[in-house]
Design an enzyme around this catalytic site. Structure first.
Site, PDB file in Angstrom:
ATOM      1  N   GLU A 134      -8.434  -1.282   5.565  1.00 14.52           N
ATOM      2  CA  GLU A 134      -7.464  -1.439   6.645  1.00 14.52           C
ATOM      3  C   GLU A 134      -8.062  -2.306   7.751  1.00 14.52           C
ATOM      4  O   GLU A 134      -9.271  -2.536   7.808  1.00 14.52           O
ATOM      5  CB  GLU A 134      -7.088  -0.067   7.232  1.00 14.52           C
ATOM      6  CG  GLU A 134      -6.496   0.882   6.199  1.00 14.52           C
ATOM      7  CD  GLU A 134      -5.928   2.153   6.817  1.00 14.52           C
ATOM      8  OE1 GLU A 134      -5.016   2.052   7.649  1.00 14.52           O
ATOM      9  OE2 GLU A 134      -6.401   3.244   6.467  1.00 14.52           O
ATOM     10  N   HIS A 169       0.835  -1.200   0.000  1.00 16.22           N
ATOM     11  CA  HIS A 169       0.000   0.000   0.000  1.00 16.22           C
ATOM     12  C   HIS A 169       0.875   1.256   0.000  1.00 16.22           C
ATOM     13  O   HIS A 169       0.660   2.184  -0.787  1.00 16.22           O
ATOM     14  CB  HIS A 169      -0.924  -0.012   1.222  1.00 16.22           C
ATOM     15  CG  HIS A 169      -1.561   1.312   1.516  1.00 16.22           C
ATOM     16  ND1 HIS A 169      -2.548   1.850   0.721  1.00 16.22           N
ATOM     17  CD2 HIS A 169      -1.341   2.208   2.511  1.00 16.22           C
ATOM     18  CE1 HIS A 169      -2.913   3.021   1.225  1.00 16.22           C
ATOM     19  NE2 HIS A 169      -2.202   3.262   2.313  1.00 16.22           N
TER      20      HIS A 169
END
Lengths: 258, 258
Positions: free
Chosen positions: B198, B131
């Protein structure tokens, strides 16, 4: 803007004599809220108002029924203004409340304080151009101010849970630093602990998510103003702050005035 | 690490039949807490436990006396483990609680949810290297990962007051953007609204300011885990994020699973 009334009259005097002394931080024209208790008593903290060298126990006056500053902060501006007026009138020279309220005073020298309210979010704005330029030079001598600085309010969230009251001790933080010529960072106590003198704004009534507050309505959401010291470990900050901003370099303590 | 016991036995089955279906999100081995009410009822939210396609009203079972998740979060790990065991035992096939607890079930299809607890501080860690590299390329094609990335946990504080529950609508944010070739920024709705999947960690018991939590003790402070969507206005972020990190580009909404 708030309309000035008798509570702002520079000639108004208090029956608390120390409030009338030249240079007093807390004349009757400046009556800040805080949370306090008798030092060493271990009692629950109560809401007080500074006046001269004393603190007035606000619940003991009968004007409020809470020890929770956030309850006061949720009141409407009109309710808060009405409370302020009653406090000022009760402390004014010649007030019929004097005899009763004298029993509600504690000398500030005998008081201890705590953080005045529960802080939901603490946002730090980078609004002082002299500060921003000075700090910017520490980290980016060739470009102290970013191109966005004069266009958009630069701010970030601080850690609400490490806000403490002025005078409360805290530990020097440990963390990673890296000298420009070092191959790897090292760990240890911060060597460049700095302070920042800021103005803290306490927001009272909020707004619904996604609704805007017009500039003309902004003051109605402001509960109060205090001093703020955003302690900063500059050596940790220099190594950690890119790309998401300062974090551990600020998280160990931020100090508010009582 | 937590010791596995009967509540983790993969063969344990529930008297709530839907919990035993292959592929159920909420078998008896996974009993997440949340806060819910009957949809449209306007009632106060209560603490529930998902089981199969139902929600169990935890206060109605007599196991707790609160509707406040933060009270549960403040419990010791041993207290929380004991509560978990009682919930699992009561929901297990053959439990003597079945007749009473059946009355405390509501189909999930009839429930609505809210943010599960009051969030004091919300901290966003930049811990996924894939990410971080992908996002880094958006803003810094020549240097997606900063030199500190592999050495120190990179994180920042998000806005706790804009955390909402999954499914809750919110407005597309407005803000400043600046094209690389534009002389000045412009204002308008974000055009590059992004999401981030997340994992959210709910911290229960805290620690005193300045005291460290050893790695071996960390799990005792973890109350639970949920999914988290950190909505991001990438065009606003690119313009505002230096030097203090993302701010308005993230402040409009962050979504947690119920």
């Amino acid at each position: 803007m708030t309309t000035l009334d008798a509570t702002h009259d520079p000639k108004r005097r208090s029956w608390v004599e120390s409030a009338n002394a030249a240079g007093s931080d807390f004349p009757i024209q400046n009556l800040p809220f805080g949370r306090y208790r008798r030092a060493g008593s271990g009692e629950a903290f109560r809401i007080g108002v500074a006046i001269g060298d004393q603190v007035l126990d606000l619940r003991a006056t009968g004007l409020i029924e809470t020890d929770d500053m956030n309850v006061l902060m949720a009141a409407t501006p009109a309710e808060r203004q009405a409370l302020r007026t009653k406090i000022s009138d009760g402390l004014a020279a010649g007030s019929p409340q004097q005899a009763a309220w004298e029993k509600a005073l504690l000398p500030q020298a005998q008081a201890e304080y705590t953080v005045p309210c529960r802080v939901g979010d603490y946002t730090d704005f980078y609004t002082g151009i002299h500060h921003a330029t000075t700090i910017g030079k520490l980290f980016r001598p060739d470009q102290p101010l970013m191109p966005n600085y004069k266009w958009v309010p630069i701010g970030y969230h601080g850690r609400a849970s490490s806000i403490i009251v002025s005078g409360q001790p805290f530990k020097r933080p440990q963390g990673q630093t890296k000298a420009p010529d070092a191959a790897e960072p090292s760990f240890g106590p911060a060597k460049r602990l700095d302070y920042e003198l800021e103005l803290g704004f306490y927001i009272g009534q909020g707004n619904a998510l996604g609704s805007a507050i017009g500039i003309d309505d902004a003051e109605a959401h402001l509960f109060g103003v205090g001093l703020f010291n955003d302690w900063s470990a500059r050596d940790l900050q220099a190594w950690e702050y890119q790309p998401l901003g300062p974090f551990l370099a600020k998280n160990f303590a931020s100090t508010v005035s009582p």
